[in-house]
Design a protein around this motif. Sequence first.
Motif, PDB file in Angstrom:
ATOM      1  N   THR A 115       0.850  -1.192   0.000  1.00  0.00           N
ATOM      2  CA  THR A 115       0.000   0.000   0.000  1.00  0.00           C
ATOM      3  C   THR A 115       0.883   1.238   0.000  1.00  0.00           C
ATOM      4  OG1 THR A 115      -1.929   1.010   1.049  1.00  0.00           O
ATOM      5  CG2 THR A 115      -0.219   0.183   2.516  1.00  0.00           C
ATOM      6  N   ASP A 116       0.288   2.355  -0.398  1.00  0.00           N
ATOM      7  CA  ASP A 116       1.029   3.619  -0.367  1.00  0.00           C
ATOM      8  C   ASP A 116       0.157   4.694   0.272  1.00  0.00           C
ATOM      9  OD1 ASP A 116      -0.733   4.637  -2.349  1.00  0.00           O
ATOM     10  OD2 ASP A 116       0.647   4.137  -3.964  1.00  0.00           O
ATOM     11  N   ILE A 117       0.718   5.861   0.452  1.00  0.00           N
ATOM     12  CA  ILE A 117       0.010   6.925   1.165  1.00  0.00           C
ATOM     13  C   ILE A 117      -1.239   7.383   0.410  1.00  0.00           C
ATOM     14  CG2 ILE A 117       1.339   8.872   0.253  1.00  0.00           C
ATOM     15  CD1 ILE A 117       0.083   8.410   3.888  1.00  0.00           C
ATOM     16  N   SER A 118      -1.226   7.302  -0.901  1.00  0.00           N
ATOM     17  CA  SER A 118      -2.414   7.650  -1.682  1.00  0.00           C
ATOM     18  C   SER A 118      -3.565   6.700  -1.353  1.00  0.00           C
ATOM     19  CB  SER A 118      -2.090   7.617  -3.178  1.00  0.00           C
ATOM     20  OG  SER A 118      -3.252   7.837  -3.934  1.00  0.00           O
ATOM     21  N   ASP A 119      -3.268   5.393  -1.295  1.00  0.00           N
ATOM     22  CA  ASP A 119      -4.301   4.405  -0.935  1.00  0.00           C
ATOM     23  C   ASP A 119      -4.878   4.717   0.444  1.00  0.00           C
ATOM     24  OD1 ASP A 119      -3.629   2.954  -3.244  1.00  0.00           O
ATOM     25  OD2 ASP A 119      -2.343   1.552  -2.147  1.00  0.00           O
ATOM     26  N   VAL A 120      -3.994   4.964   1.381  1.00  0.00           N
ATOM     27  CA  VAL A 120      -4.411   5.133   2.773  1.00  0.00           C
ATOM     28  C   VAL A 120      -5.232   6.415   2.953  1.00  0.00           C
ATOM     29  CG1 VAL A 120      -3.575   5.406   5.143  1.00  0.00           C
ATOM     30  CG2 VAL A 120      -2.470   3.766   3.608  1.00  0.00           C
ATOM     31  N   THR A 121      -4.779   7.523   2.375  1.00  0.00           N
ATOM     32  CA  THR A 121      -5.543   8.768   2.550  1.00  0.00           C
ATOM     33  C   THR A 121      -6.877   8.707   1.814  1.00  0.00           C
ATOM     34  OG1 THR A 121      -4.326   9.844   0.748  1.00  0.00           O
ATOM     35  CG2 THR A 121      -3.535  10.233   2.995  1.00  0.00           C
ATOM     36  N   LYS A 122      -6.929   8.027   0.682  1.00  0.00           N
ATOM     37  CA  LYS A 122      -8.218   7.867  -0.017  1.00  0.00           C
ATOM     38  C   LYS A 122      -9.171   7.002   0.797  1.00  0.00           C
ATOM     39  CE  LYS A 122      -6.663   8.958  -4.589  1.00  0.00           C
ATOM     40  NZ  LYS A 122      -5.935   8.543  -5.729  1.00  0.00           N
ATOM     41  N   MET A 123      -8.649   5.963   1.437  1.00  0.00           N
ATOM     42  CA  MET A 123      -9.483   5.112   2.293  1.00  0.00           C
ATOM     43  C   MET A 123     -10.082   5.939   3.431  1.00  0.00           C
ATOM     44  SD  MET A 123      -8.307   1.805   4.565  1.00  0.00           S
ATOM     45  CE  MET A 123      -7.159   2.754   5.573  1.00  0.00           C
ATOM     46  N   ILE A 124      -9.234   6.718   4.101  1.00  0.00           N
ATOM     47  CA  ILE A 124      -9.708   7.521   5.230  1.00  0.00           C
ATOM     48  C   ILE A 124     -10.673   8.609   4.753  1.00  0.00           C
ATOM     49  CG2 ILE A 124      -8.978   9.136   7.036  1.00  0.00           C
ATOM     50  CD1 ILE A 124      -8.417   6.184   7.692  1.00  0.00           C
ATOM     51  N   SER A 125     -10.384   9.223   3.599  1.00  0.00           N
ATOM     52  CA  SER A 125     -11.290  10.240   3.055  1.00  0.00           C
ATOM     53  C   SER A 125     -12.647   9.636   2.722  1.00  0.00           C
ATOM     54  CB  SER A 125     -10.681  10.883   1.806  1.00  0.00           C
ATOM     55  OG  SER A 125      -9.540  11.618   2.151  1.00  0.00           O
ATOM     56  N   GLY A 126     -12.642   8.410   2.214  1.00  0.00           N
ATOM     57  CA  GLY A 126     -13.902   7.728   1.911  1.00  0.00           C
ATOM     58  C   GLY A 126     -14.721   7.494   3.170  1.00  0.00           C
ATOM     59  N   ILE A 127     -14.062   7.106   4.241  1.00  0.00           N
ATOM     60  CA  ILE A 127     -14.775   6.905   5.510  1.00  0.00           C
ATOM     61  C   ILE A 127     -15.320   8.235   6.017  1.00  0.00           C
ATOM     62  CG2 ILE A 127     -14.516   6.226   7.936  1.00  0.00           C
ATOM     63  CD1 ILE A 127     -12.373   4.182   6.897  1.00  0.00           C
ATOM     64  N   ALA A 128     -14.546   9.293   5.855  1.00  0.00           N
ATOM     65  CA  ALA A 128     -14.992  10.621   6.302  1.00  0.00           C
ATOM     66  C   ALA A 128     -16.244  11.069   5.557  1.00  0.00           C
ATOM     67  CB  ALA A 128     -13.880  11.639   6.109  1.00  0.00           C
ATOM     68  N   ALA A 129     -16.460  10.542   4.352  1.00  0.00           N
ATOM     69  CA  ALA A 129     -17.614  10.940   3.550  1.00  0.00           C
ATOM     70  C   ALA A 129     -18.896  10.228   3.966  1.00  0.00           C
ATOM     71  CB  ALA A 129     -17.336  10.667   2.071  1.00  0.00           C
ATOM     72  N   ILE A 130     -18.791   9.213   4.806  1.00  0.00           N
ATOM     73  CA  ILE A 130     -19.981   8.471   5.240  1.00  0.00           C
ATOM     74  C   ILE A 130     -20.852   9.391   6.075  1.00  0.00           C
ATOM     75  CG2 ILE A 130     -20.825   6.553   6.654  1.00  0.00           C
ATOM     76  CD1 ILE A 130     -18.184   5.093   5.977  1.00  0.00           C
ATOM     77  N   ARG A 131     -22.096   9.442   5.726  1.00  0.00           N
ATOM     78  CA  ARG A 131     -23.051  10.271   6.470  1.00  0.00           C
ATOM     79  C   ARG A 131     -23.606   9.435   7.614  1.00  0.00           C
ATOM     80  NH1 ARG A 131     -21.712  14.592   4.112  1.00  0.00           N
ATOM     81  NH2 ARG A 131     -22.371  15.078   2.023  1.00  0.00           N
ATOM     82  N   ALA A 132     -23.018   9.536   8.764  1.00  0.00           N
ATOM     83  CA  ALA A 132     -23.483   8.789   9.936  1.00  0.00           C
ATOM     84  C   ALA A 132     -23.665   9.756  11.086  1.00  0.00           C
ATOM     85  CB  ALA A 132     -22.484   7.702  10.315  1.00  0.00           C
ATOM     86  N   SER A 133     -24.737   9.578  11.821  1.00  0.00           N
ATOM     87  CA  SER A 133     -24.977  10.470  12.946  1.00  0.00           C
ATOM     88  C   SER A 133     -24.265   9.979  14.207  1.00  0.00           C
ATOM     89  CB  SER A 133     -26.473  10.585  13.221  1.00  0.00           C
ATOM     90  OG  SER A 133     -27.009   9.298  13.491  1.00  0.00           O
ATOM     91  N   ASP A 134     -23.728   8.779  14.149  1.00  0.00           N
ATOM     92  CA  ASP A 134     -23.095   8.188  15.314  1.00  0.00           C
ATOM     93  C   ASP A 134     -21.569   8.198  15.168  1.00  0.00           C
ATOM     94  OD1 ASP A 134     -22.343   6.693  17.496  1.00  0.00           O
ATOM     95  OD2 ASP A 134     -23.315   4.835  16.838  1.00  0.00           O
ATOM     96  N   PRO A 135     -20.885   9.091  15.865  1.00  0.00           N
ATOM     97  CA  PRO A 135     -19.419   9.148  15.775  1.00  0.00           C
ATOM     98  C   PRO A 135     -18.750   7.841  16.193  1.00  0.00           C
ATOM     99  CG  PRO A 135     -20.273  11.058  16.965  1.00  0.00           C
ATOM    100  CD  PRO A 135     -21.427  10.130  16.734  1.00  0.00           C
ATOM    101  N   GLU A 136     -19.380   7.099  17.101  1.00  0.00           N
ATOM    102  CA  GLU A 136     -18.819   5.818  17.522  1.00  0.00           C
ATOM    103  C   GLU A 136     -18.791   4.825  16.364  1.00  0.00           C
ATOM    104  OE1 GLU A 136     -20.689   4.361  21.075  1.00  0.00           O
ATOM    105  OE2 GLU A 136     -20.275   6.228  22.160  1.00  0.00           O
ATOM    106  N   GLN A 137     -19.816   4.883  15.502  1.00  0.00           N
ATOM    107  CA  GLN A 137     -19.831   3.991  14.338  1.00  0.00           C
ATOM    108  C   GLN A 137     -18.682   4.344  13.396  1.00  0.00           C
ATOM    109  OE1 GLN A 137     -23.130   4.286  11.581  1.00  0.00           O
ATOM    110  NE2 GLN A 137     -22.866   2.143  10.962  1.00  0.00           N
ATOM    111  N   ILE A 138     -18.462   5.629  13.159  1.00  0.00           N
ATOM    112  CA  ILE A 138     -17.350   6.048  12.302  1.00  0.00           C
ATOM    113  C   ILE A 138     -16.030   5.571  12.901  1.00  0.00           C
ATOM    114  CG2 ILE A 138     -16.067   8.043  11.405  1.00  0.00           C
ATOM    115  CD1 ILE A 138     -18.680   7.498   9.912  1.00  0.00           C
TER     116      ILE A 138
END
Length: 194
Positions: free
Chosen positions: A156-179
């Motif tokens: 893996t590289d830093i591009s993969d990792v930051t895109k993965m985290i950015s994708g999770i950040a885009a999830i619309r969830a009202s529960d911070p614990e779920q994120i």
Amino acid sequence: MSTNAVDIAEFAPRPKRADARRNYEKLLAAAAEAFAEQGTDATLEDIAARAGVGIGTLYRHFPTRPDLLEAVYLEEVQGICASAEKYVHLPPWEALTGWLREFITFAATKRALAEEMFTYIDRDSEVFKSCAQVIYGAGEPLLKRAQEAGEVRADTDISDVTKMISGIAAIRASDPEQIDRIVSVALDGLRPTS
């Protein structure tokens, strides 16, 4: 650890006089706060009021809304890059995951700003390319160190990792614990499989 492989300061030059610099900083802080609370629907009048300055002062520093959005975006990018420094003395896995957990908050805030900026600025513009390079430059040493310690898979590289985290950040969830649970699952996926 150098986080400034590319200088993004050229995109948002700061005022030189002390009083102008103070107003500029107050406006950036007020805009970041307003955008975090209201999204990009925050009005320029509200931002000026939060900063304790008149609307004319806001327009002197940021003649257009896109100018303000870009300056706040650049400030956020510089902040996440600088934050990598506080993790360099931790063990490799803790350093990487600490920064990535901070990055998820940055990514959630940055997404709203970037989406509105895309209506004014091309996604392939130099400002966005430079910001990506600076972010990669901040996170890559943390990733490499964790890989060298055998804590993170080598494929893996830093591009993969930051895109993965950015994708999770885009999830619309009202529960911070779920994120947080989703981030933990994703980070576990970075561990070597053998």
